[in-house]
Motif scaffolding. Structure first.
Motif, PDB file in Angstrom:
ATOM      1  N   LEU A 165      92.040  53.711 103.350  1.00  0.00           N
ATOM      2  CA  LEU A 165      92.229  53.131 102.018  1.00  0.00           C
ATOM      3  C   LEU A 165      92.740  54.218 101.079  1.00  0.00           C
ATOM      4  O   LEU A 165      92.191  55.316 101.046  1.00  0.00           O
ATOM      5  CB  LEU A 165      90.916  52.565 101.487  1.00  0.00           C
ATOM      6  CG  LEU A 165      90.386  51.359 102.244  1.00  0.00           C
ATOM      7  CD1 LEU A 165      88.900  51.172 101.984  1.00  0.00           C
ATOM      8  CD2 LEU A 165      91.167  50.114 101.855  1.00  0.00           C
ATOM      9  N   ALA A 166      93.794  53.900 100.343  1.00  0.00           N
ATOM     10  CA  ALA A 166      94.377  54.888  99.435  1.00  0.00           C
ATOM     11  C   ALA A 166      95.080  54.163  98.298  1.00  0.00           C
ATOM     12  O   ALA A 166      95.245  52.944  98.334  1.00  0.00           O
ATOM     13  CB  ALA A 166      95.372  55.770 100.194  1.00  0.00           C
ATOM     14  N   LEU A 167      95.517  54.928  97.324  1.00  0.00           N
ATOM     15  CA  LEU A 167      96.344  54.372  96.265  1.00  0.00           C
ATOM     16  C   LEU A 167      97.798  54.525  96.669  1.00  0.00           C
ATOM     17  O   LEU A 167      98.164  55.459  97.387  1.00  0.00           O
ATOM     18  CB  LEU A 167      96.068  55.085  94.938  1.00  0.00           C
ATOM     19  CG  LEU A 167      94.662  54.886  94.379  1.00  0.00           C
ATOM     20  CD1 LEU A 167      94.493  55.665  93.078  1.00  0.00           C
ATOM     21  CD2 LEU A 167      94.356  53.412  94.163  1.00  0.00           C
ATOM     22  N   CYS A 168      98.618  53.613  96.208  1.00  0.00           N
ATOM     23  CA  CYS A 168     100.043  53.590  96.535  1.00  0.00           C
ATOM     24  C   CYS A 168     100.684  54.931  96.158  1.00  0.00           C
ATOM     25  O   CYS A 168     100.385  55.500  95.103  1.00  0.00           O
ATOM     26  CB  CYS A 168     100.717  52.444  95.793  1.00  0.00           C
ATOM     27  SG  CYS A 168     102.455  52.207  96.226  1.00  0.00           S
ATOM     28  N   ALA A 169     101.579  55.423  97.018  1.00  0.00           N
ATOM     29  CA  ALA A 169     102.255  56.698  96.781  1.00  0.00           C
ATOM     30  C   ALA A 169     103.362  56.595  95.740  1.00  0.00           C
ATOM     31  O   ALA A 169     103.910  57.617  95.320  1.00  0.00           O
ATOM     32  CB  ALA A 169     102.827  57.234  98.098  1.00  0.00           C
ATOM     33  N   ASP A 170     103.670  55.389  95.289  1.00  0.00           N
ATOM     34  CA  ASP A 170     104.659  55.199  94.231  1.00  0.00           C
ATOM     35  C   ASP A 170     104.021  55.628  92.905  1.00  0.00           C
ATOM     36  O   ASP A 170     102.975  55.105  92.519  1.00  0.00           O
ATOM     37  CB  ASP A 170     105.080  53.730  94.175  1.00  0.00           C
ATOM     38  CG  ASP A 170     106.178  53.455  93.169  1.00  0.00           C
ATOM     39  OD1 ASP A 170     106.226  54.138  92.123  1.00  0.00           O
ATOM     40  OD2 ASP A 170     106.987  52.546  93.421  1.00  0.00           O
ATOM     41  N   ASP A 171     104.649  56.557  92.226  1.00  0.00           N
ATOM     42  CA  ASP A 171     104.091  57.084  90.975  1.00  0.00           C
ATOM     43  C   ASP A 171     103.926  56.025  89.893  1.00  0.00           C
ATOM     44  O   ASP A 171     103.115  56.181  88.988  1.00  0.00           O
ATOM     45  CB  ASP A 171     104.970  58.224  90.431  1.00  0.00           C
ATOM     46  CG  ASP A 171     104.924  59.449  91.330  1.00  0.00           C
ATOM     47  OD1 ASP A 171     103.920  59.626  92.060  1.00  0.00           O
ATOM     48  OD2 ASP A 171     105.904  60.224  91.311  1.00  0.00           O
ATOM     49  N   ASP A 172     104.698  54.949  89.976  1.00  0.00           N
ATOM     50  CA  ASP A 172     104.639  53.905  88.959  1.00  0.00           C
ATOM     51  C   ASP A 172     103.783  52.709  89.378  1.00  0.00           C
ATOM     52  O   ASP A 172     103.842  51.653  88.761  1.00  0.00           O
ATOM     53  CB  ASP A 172     106.058  53.418  88.629  1.00  0.00           C
ATOM     54  CG  ASP A 172     106.902  54.519  88.023  1.00  0.00           C
ATOM     55  OD1 ASP A 172     106.342  55.353  87.284  1.00  0.00           O
ATOM     56  OD2 ASP A 172     108.119  54.552  88.299  1.00  0.00           O
ATOM     57  N   ALA A 219     112.364  54.836  98.860  1.00  0.00           N
ATOM     58  CA  ALA A 219     113.399  55.220  99.825  1.00  0.00           C
ATOM     59  C   ALA A 219     114.753  55.321  99.128  1.00  0.00           C
ATOM     60  O   ALA A 219     115.523  56.268  99.369  1.00  0.00           O
ATOM     61  CB  ALA A 219     113.453  54.211 100.973  1.00  0.00           C
ATOM     62  N   VAL A 220     115.063  54.382  98.257  1.00  0.00           N
ATOM     63  CA  VAL A 220     116.328  54.412  97.512  1.00  0.00           C
ATOM     64  C   VAL A 220     116.359  55.631  96.592  1.00  0.00           C
ATOM     65  O   VAL A 220     117.374  56.339  96.509  1.00  0.00           O
ATOM     66  CB  VAL A 220     116.527  53.096  96.720  1.00  0.00           C
ATOM     67  CG1 VAL A 220     117.662  53.222  95.727  1.00  0.00           C
ATOM     68  CG2 VAL A 220     116.776  51.943  97.677  1.00  0.00           C
ATOM     69  N   ALA A 221     115.255  55.900  95.911  1.00  0.00           N
ATOM     70  CA  ALA A 221     115.200  57.068  95.021  1.00  0.00           C
ATOM     71  C   ALA A 221     115.390  58.358  95.803  1.00  0.00           C
ATOM     72  O   ALA A 221     116.117  59.264  95.357  1.00  0.00           O
ATOM     73  CB  ALA A 221     113.875  57.091  94.264  1.00  0.00           C
ATOM     74  N   ALA A 222     114.779  58.467  96.965  1.00  0.00           N
ATOM     75  CA  ALA A 222     114.932  59.668  97.794  1.00  0.00           C
ATOM     76  C   ALA A 222     116.371  59.808  98.280  1.00  0.00           C
ATOM     77  O   ALA A 222     116.934  60.911  98.289  1.00  0.00           O
ATOM     78  CB  ALA A 222     113.967  59.621  98.971  1.00  0.00           C
ATOM     79  N   TYR A 223     116.972  58.697  98.671  1.00  0.00           N
ATOM     80  CA  TYR A 223     118.373  58.714  99.118  1.00  0.00           C
ATOM     81  C   TYR A 223     119.284  59.180  97.988  1.00  0.00           C
ATOM     82  O   TYR A 223     120.146  60.042  98.175  1.00  0.00           O
ATOM     83  CB  TYR A 223     118.777  57.314  99.598  1.00  0.00           C
ATOM     84  CG  TYR A 223     120.246  57.193  99.900  1.00  0.00           C
ATOM     85  CD1 TYR A 223     120.769  57.694 101.084  1.00  0.00           C
ATOM     86  CD2 TYR A 223     121.117  56.594  98.997  1.00  0.00           C
ATOM     87  CE1 TYR A 223     122.122  57.605 101.358  1.00  0.00           C
ATOM     88  CE2 TYR A 223     122.458  56.485  99.254  1.00  0.00           C
ATOM     89  CZ  TYR A 223     122.967  56.997 100.444  1.00  0.00           C
ATOM     90  OH  TYR A 223     124.303  56.895 100.707  1.00  0.00           O
TER      91      TYR A 223
END
Length: 180
Positions: A135-142, A168-172
């Motif tokens: 269980l974790a929090l989403c890795a998306d900062d927003d 993925a789009v942001a990293a690309y």
């Protein structure tokens, strides 16, 4: 399978319920949404099908978020409090297509009560197996969604395909602009 079927279903239901409270769109806004949730996660027992039931289930989201994002020892306290408050009495049951599994509250208890107790019972398995890292929090900062990672290699980082795709789009794009 990491956990027993009923444990996985309860965890998935709890995560879905917590994540239904999104700042952009609440996906548990109507009685019809609750009907779909009830069917998707194969709840059995009492269904009132009214606004009061929907409101009671919606009020669970902060409590479940606290539980699902707690550290292990803190989760123990929360689980014990939830089970005691609802006077949970575990028993083995078999119904529909499922073999023996645990229920800890009567089928006629309100849906919100059954959700709390089933989530607490599922968390017992998570805590005992020392699998809180699932269980974790989403890795998306927003995003503040909760992630349930039942994958073998523990690689899930995002609460939804949308968050994963956005990152993925942001990293690309970052790679493309760095190479230009």
């Amino acid at each position: 399978m990491v956990f027993a079927h009923d444990t996985e279903m309860s965890l998935q239901a709890a995560v879905t319920l917590v994540n239904s409270e999104d700042v952009d769109e609440d996906t548990l806004a109507t009685v019809e949404d609750l009907d779909a949730f009830f069917e998707e996660f194969e709840y059995t027992g009492r269904r009132d099908g009214d606004q009061a039931e929907l409101d009671a289930v919606r009020r669970l989201r902060p409590r479940l978020r606290t539980l699902l994002s707690a550290e292990r020892d803190d989760a123990v306290v929360i689980v014990n409090e939830m089970l005691a408050a609802e006077r949970a009495v575990p028993r083995l049951v078999r119904h529909d297509a499922y073999d023996w599994h645990l229920h800890a509250v009567e089928n006629e208890a309100p849906l919100a009560t059954r959700i709390i107790v089933e989530t607490a019972m599922a968390m017992i398995d998570v805590i005992r197996a020392d699998e809180m890292s699932r269980l974790a929090l989403c890795a998306d900062d927003d995003c503040n969604g909760v992630v349930l990672d039942l994958s073998r290699n523990r690689s899930r980082r995002f609460c939804s395909t949308s968050c994963g795709n956005r990152n993925a789009v942001a990293a690309y794009r970052a790679r493309q602009s760095a190479g230009a």
